[in-house]
Design an enzyme around this catalytic site. Structure first.
Site, mmCIF file in Angstrom:
data_model
loop_
_atom_site.group_PDB
_atom_site.id
_atom_site.type_symbol
_atom_site.label_atom_id
_atom_site.label_comp_id
_atom_site.label_asym_id
_atom_site.label_seq_id
_atom_site.Cartn_x
_atom_site.Cartn_y
_atom_site.Cartn_z
ATOM 1 N N ASP A 200 0.829 -1.215 0.000
ATOM 2 C CA ASP A 200 0.000 0.000 0.000
ATOM 3 C C ASP A 200 0.865 1.268 0.000
ATOM 4 O OD1 ASP A 200 -2.369 1.358 -0.054
ATOM 5 O OD2 ASP A 200 -2.774 1.172 2.093
ATOM 6 N N HIS B 134 2.491 3.473 -9.024
ATOM 7 C CA HIS B 134 2.260 2.047 -9.312
ATOM 8 C C HIS B 134 3.443 1.478 -10.089
ATOM 9 C CE1 HIS B 134 -1.617 2.434 -7.572
ATOM 10 N NE2 HIS B 134 -2.181 3.100 -8.567
ATOM 11 N N LEU C 165 10.063 -20.981 -4.154
ATOM 12 C CA LEU C 165 9.105 -19.991 -3.652
ATOM 13 C C LEU C 165 7.810 -20.117 -4.448
ATOM 14 C CD1 LEU C 165 8.631 -17.351 -1.909
ATOM 15 C CD2 LEU C 165 9.365 -16.066 -3.919
HETATM 16 C C1 IPE Z 1 -1.499 0.312 -3.405
HETATM 17 O O1 IPE Z 1 -1.321 1.678 -3.396
HETATM 18 C C2 IPE Z 1 -1.820 -0.229 -4.783
HETATM 19 C C3 IPE Z 1 -3.211 -0.672 -4.940
HETATM 20 C C4 IPE Z 1 -4.116 -0.643 -4.024
HETATM 21 C C5 IPE Z 1 -3.590 -1.188 -6.236
HETATM 22 P P1 IPE Z 1 -2.526 2.694 -3.395
HETATM 23 O O2 IPE Z 1 -2.887 3.023 -4.807
HETATM 24 O O3 IPE Z 1 -3.656 2.223 -2.563
HETATM 25 O O4 IPE Z 1 -1.835 3.937 -2.725
HETATM 26 P P2 IPE Z 1 -2.478 4.941 -1.673
HETATM 27 O O5 IPE Z 1 -2.983 4.127 -0.525
HETATM 28 O O6 IPE Z 1 -3.583 5.666 -2.385
HETATM 29 O O7 IPE Z 1 -1.348 5.838 -1.294
HETATM 30 C C1 IPE Z 2 -5.555 -2.716 -0.323
HETATM 31 O O1 IPE Z 2 -5.207 -1.386 -0.465
HETATM 32 C C2 IPE Z 2 -5.427 -3.422 -1.626
HETATM 33 C C3 IPE Z 2 -4.074 -3.517 -2.157
HETATM 34 C C4 IPE Z 2 -2.976 -3.143 -1.562
HETATM 35 C C5 IPE Z 2 -3.984 -4.110 -3.461
HETATM 36 P P1 IPE Z 2 -6.298 -0.236 -0.618
HETATM 37 O O2 IPE Z 2 -5.545 1.037 -0.674
HETATM 38 O O3 IPE Z 2 -7.205 -0.533 -1.747
HETATM 39 O O4 IPE Z 2 -7.103 -0.388 0.736
HETATM 40 P P2 IPE Z 2 -8.015 0.646 1.539
HETATM 41 O O5 IPE Z 2 -9.039 1.186 0.590
HETATM 42 O O6 IPE Z 2 -7.094 1.732 2.011
HETATM 43 O O7 IPE Z 2 -8.568 -0.149 2.664
HETATM 44 MG MG MG Z 3 -4.101 2.420 -0.590
#
Ligand code: IPE
Ligand code: IPE
Ligand code: MG
Length: 255
Positions: free
Chosen positions: A16, A33, A127
């Protein structure tokens, strides 16, 4: 479901913070990403030496479809290129690749690349790398319940096989030992809900694109310092049966 101590670890990673990483630099979220994909490579490379034999990476949740279409398209594109680019690399390094989650909402090209990667790497034993894509822990449990025959023995291990099958995983995949979430958020967001019953949780502030092998090593080290009691007593409590999570249970009650 206690684990034998000499078995390899199953680690789950909630990757995340990509969006915040990019926003902090005045970049579009999608840039984060892209950098997140590099962090995936670092984690996969570091995992085997840390005793990790199963690594489940949360790449795209079933709820992430709620994001803007262009962000979803970038994520799906990155995933596809990861599968294409890393397939041979994984095969050479003994990494078995698999996608867990729904496949019927993915593009035909992505499903094709997934199947090709799974086939090419199926003999990998170093793995088991599971990418959770269009994944929902609740849906996996619902799918498992639907596949559970009324005459089946109701034990946790058997049900876990159904949970694994429901999300296209190897049915013998063990429960998760350690879940790491980056970016400071402290929730599971529908990740491995059945499998994490006794998982240790480690939350780190690092945003996913900055996460590296050293961060993974520190998290595993923190995990190894923890005492897993599975509802029993501490080994230092003087309780002679505390060594084993199944000690003291009526036969057949534990799996
Ligand atoms: C994690 O990073 C990637 C996915 C959930 C696909 P985020 O895109 O959620 O990044 P934040 O949480 O908005 O910073
Ligand atoms: C969880 O992250 C999903 C992934 C890391 C792929 P999100 O950013 O989507 O989760 P929430 O919305 O903060 O809970
Ligand atoms: Mg996120």
């Amino acid at each position: 479901m206690a684990r034998p101590p000499n078995e390899g670890l199953h680690v789950g990673l909630i990757m995340d913070g990509n969006g915040r990483w990019a926003q902090a630099r005045g970049l579009p979220r999608t840039e984060g990403h892209g950098r997140g994909a590099d962090a995936v490579r670092r984690a996969v490379e570091a995992a085997p030496a840390l005793g990790i034999t199963t690594l489940t990476l949360y790449a795209f949740s079933a709820d992430n479809w709620r994001r803007p279409a262009d962000e979803v398209a970038v994520l799906m594109g990155l995933l596809e290129s990861f599968l294409v680019r890393e397939r041979e690399n994984c095969r050479r390094r003994g990494v078995r690749l698999g996608l867990i989650g729904r496949r019927d909402r993915l593009s035909p090209a992505l499903v094709r690349e997934t199947e090709a990667a799974e086939l090419a790497t199926r003999d990998g034993t170093r793995l088991y790398l599971r990418l959770a894509v269009d994944y929902s822990g609740r849906s996996a449990i619902l799918g498992a319940a639907a596949g559970f025959r009324p005459d089946e023995r109701r034990d946790e291990r058997g049900f876990l096989r159904h949970v694994n099958r429901a999300c296209h995983s190897d049915p013998e995949t063990p429960p998760v030992d350690l879940i790491i979430r980056t970016s400071g958020e402290q929730r599971l967001s529908d990740f491995l809900l059945f499998e994490s019953a006794y998982a240790e949780l480690v939350f780190v502030d690092t945003l996913w694109p900055d996460f590296g092998g050293e961060d993974l090593r520190r998290a595993v080290e923190a995990f190894r310092r923890r005492e897993r009691r599975y509802g029993g007593l501490s080994a230092s409590s003087g309780n002679p049966s505390a060594e084993s999570a199944t000690a003291g249970c009526p036969p057949g009650q534990r799996v």
